[in-house]
Design a protein around this motif. Structure first.
Motif, short mmCIF file in Angstrom:
data_model
loop_
_atom_site.label_atom_id
_atom_site.label_comp_id
_atom_site.label_asym_id
_atom_site.label_seq_id
_atom_site.Cartn_x
_atom_site.Cartn_y
_atom_site.Cartn_z
N ARG A 228 45.45 6.07 43.79
CA ARG A 228 46.59 6.65 44.84
C ARG A 228 47.37 5.30 45.27
O ARG A 228 48.60 5.80 45.36
CB ARG A 228 46.03 7.13 46.14
CG ARG A 228 45.67 8.76 45.93
CD ARG A 228 45.18 9.43 47.43
NE ARG A 228 44.13 8.35 48.12
CZ ARG A 228 43.03 8.54 47.91
NH1 ARG A 228 42.41 9.37 46.86
NH2 ARG A 228 42.24 7.83 48.55
N ALA A 229 46.88 4.49 45.43
CA ALA A 229 47.76 3.26 46.02
C ALA A 229 48.65 2.66 44.98
O ALA A 229 49.91 2.49 45.24
CB ALA A 229 46.88 2.17 46.78
N ARG A 230 48.20 2.49 43.78
CA ARG A 230 48.94 2.18 42.71
C ARG A 230 50.22 3.03 42.50
O ARG A 230 51.33 2.85 42.11
CB ARG A 230 48.13 1.85 41.40
CG ARG A 230 47.31 0.47 41.49
CD ARG A 230 46.36 0.48 40.35
NE ARG A 230 46.90 0.63 39.04
CZ ARG A 230 46.34 0.48 37.95
NH1 ARG A 230 45.10 0.33 37.80
NH2 ARG A 230 46.96 0.49 36.79
N LEU A 231 49.63 4.61 42.61
CA LEU A 231 50.67 5.38 42.22
C LEU A 231 52.09 5.40 43.25
O LEU A 231 53.15 5.35 42.98
CB LEU A 231 50.21 7.03 42.30
CG LEU A 231 51.42 8.11 42.40
CD1 LEU A 231 52.21 7.83 40.93
CD2 LEU A 231 50.48 9.40 42.42
N SER A 232 51.65 5.10 44.51
CA SER A 232 52.58 5.14 45.53
C SER A 232 53.36 4.09 45.52
O SER A 232 54.50 3.83 45.62
CB SER A 232 51.90 5.08 47.02
OG SER A 232 52.79 4.91 48.19
N GLY A 233 52.72 2.58 45.16
CA GLY A 233 53.32 1.38 44.81
C GLY A 233 54.22 1.32 43.80
O GLY A 233 55.33 0.85 44.00
N LEU A 234 53.93 1.92 42.53
CA LEU A 234 54.82 2.23 41.51
C LEU A 234 56.35 2.86 41.89
O LEU A 234 57.41 2.56 41.53
CB LEU A 234 54.13 2.77 40.42
CG LEU A 234 53.31 2.03 39.66
CD1 LEU A 234 52.51 2.87 38.48
CD2 LEU A 234 53.78 0.79 38.79
N LEU A 235 55.93 3.88 42.71
CA LEU A 235 57.10 4.77 42.96
C LEU A 235 57.96 4.17 43.86
O LEU A 235 59.16 4.31 44.04
CB LEU A 235 56.61 6.13 43.38
CG LEU A 235 55.86 6.93 42.56
CD1 LEU A 235 55.53 8.24 43.00
CD2 LEU A 235 57.03 7.47 41.33
N ILE A 236 57.34 3.56 45.12
CA ILE A 236 58.31 2.68 46.04
C ILE A 236 58.76 1.64 45.40
O ILE A 236 60.14 1.44 45.66
CB ILE A 236 57.32 2.22 47.36
CG1 ILE A 236 56.72 3.73 48.09
CG2 ILE A 236 57.96 1.50 48.11
CD1 ILE A 236 55.93 3.18 49.25
N GLY A 237 57.99 0.70 44.43
CA GLY A 237 58.79 -0.35 43.79
C GLY A 237 59.95 0.19 43.05
O GLY A 237 61.06 -0.44 42.65
N LEU A 238 59.98 1.27 42.38
CA LEU A 238 61.16 1.95 41.67
C LEU A 238 62.17 2.20 42.61
O LEU A 238 63.50 1.88 42.15
CB LEU A 238 60.58 3.21 40.99
CG LEU A 238 61.56 4.00 40.07
CD1 LEU A 238 62.10 3.13 38.79
CD2 LEU A 238 61.27 5.33 39.76
N GLU A 239 61.93 2.84 43.77
CA GLU A 239 62.88 2.84 44.72
C GLU A 239 63.49 1.63 45.22
O GLU A 239 64.77 1.68 45.20
CB GLU A 239 62.52 3.62 45.81
CG GLU A 239 63.44 4.07 46.98
CD GLU A 239 62.87 4.64 48.07
OE1 GLU A 239 63.33 4.54 49.32
OE2 GLU A 239 61.98 5.47 47.90
#
Length: 305
Positions: A228-239
């Motif tokens: 979950r943390a990695r999914l959130s991190g990847l998406l926020i990183g993309l943003e």
């Protein structure tokens, strides 16, 4: 209790209201009847269910509302074009309502022609943030299902961009194949921050990185908290990669509450860019007061934390 007026912040998932007196809020109420759950003919009943305790024996109590009621409540307010102040008391749109105890006006959202973008509700929080910040030139970020990055200067919104990061996280975690490895509790902060940096550095690899979460769950028993943390991190990183022109080298203020705002703060801090944070609820109320022309209340309500 007889409020002078009522402030309403109506989002997609929550309806929130404040009974307002001369010095500020007298009472607060909220319900889970967000605009996404209501048909057009259900908006007025939902509003009355929340406000009824404040309306006994009253007539034409002024109500100033912001949020998605603009688009989903049969109260489409004309968008104001940039550059402009986030709210303008003269631009409030009167909305017909059957109950004679209320007089409803809606804060219009903002529209940007190139690149095409719109906001409904965030403009009010931006107004509240500016009331708290005073003279501020920089960027205001509002995390959420559709997070906004707004460039403000001389009291006006100059430009903004919307990112569907929160909605993408919800869709991927609840409706995609990734959902099988995300069930449970907990959070892996180190994994989140590492994935933010990964998302910023390699945005072109997002799709492959996402399926990697599923593969690691099968092959390596990747813990749900880490996934979950990695999914959130990847998406926020993309943003953050896409919003780099907004935050790199500029003062940034985050407006929001709860875990989403905390995640954005941690992500920006890890990039060496510590933002200031303001309460989203306080800024919404301050912005509604500013939209009604009560600058003094607005200036004292949007307190940083």
């Amino acid at each position: 209790m007889k409020p002078d007026w009522i402030a309403v912040d109506w989002g997609t998932t929550q309806l929130r209201a404040w009974a307002m007196g001369p010095e500020g809020p007298l009472a607060e109420a909220a319900s889970a009847e967000g605009t996404a759950q209501l048909a057009p003919d259900e908006f007025e009943p939902a509003l009355l269910r929340l406000l009824d305790p404040w309306l006994h024996g009253r007539a034409s109590v002024p109500v100033v509302a912001c949020g998605m009621i603009n688009t989903e409540g049969g109260a489409e307010a004309r968008l104001r074009s940039l550059p402009c102040a986030p709210v303008d008391p003269a631009a409030l749109v009167a909305v017909p309502i059957a109950d004679p105890r209320l007089s409803l006006r809606v804060v219009p959202g903002l529209g940007q022609s190139d690149p095409a973008d719109v906001m409904h509700g965030e403009e009010t929080r931006i107004a509240g943030a500016l009331a708290a910040l005073g003279r501020f030139d920089g960027v205001i970020c509002l995390p959420g299902p559709h997070s906004k990055w707004a460039q403000v200067s001389a009291g006006e919104v100059v430009s903004f961009r919307t990112f569907m990061t929160g909605e993408l996280f919800a869709l991927l975690s609840q409706q995609s194949v990734l959902r099988h490895g995300l069930a449970g509790e907990g959070w892996d902060e180190a994994a989140f921050l590492a994935s933010v940096s990964d998302g910023i550095a390699h945005p072109q690899k997002l799709s492959a990185k996402l399926f990697g979460l599923r593969s690691e769950a099968i092959l390596r028993d990747l813990p749900a908290a880490t996934a979950r943390a990695r999914l959130s991190g990847l998406l926020i990183g993309l943003e953050l990669a896409g919003a780099r022109p907004y935050w790199l080298g500029q003062p940034v203020v985050l407006v929001g509450d709860g875990p989403p705002c905390a995640s954005y703060a941690a992500a920006l801090d890890a990039q060496g860019h510590a933002p200031r944070r303001l309460s989203g609820a306080a800024c919404a109320l301050a912005g509604l007061a500013a939209a009604r022309g009560q600058v003094r209340i607005a200036a004292s309500a949007g307190t940083a934390r």
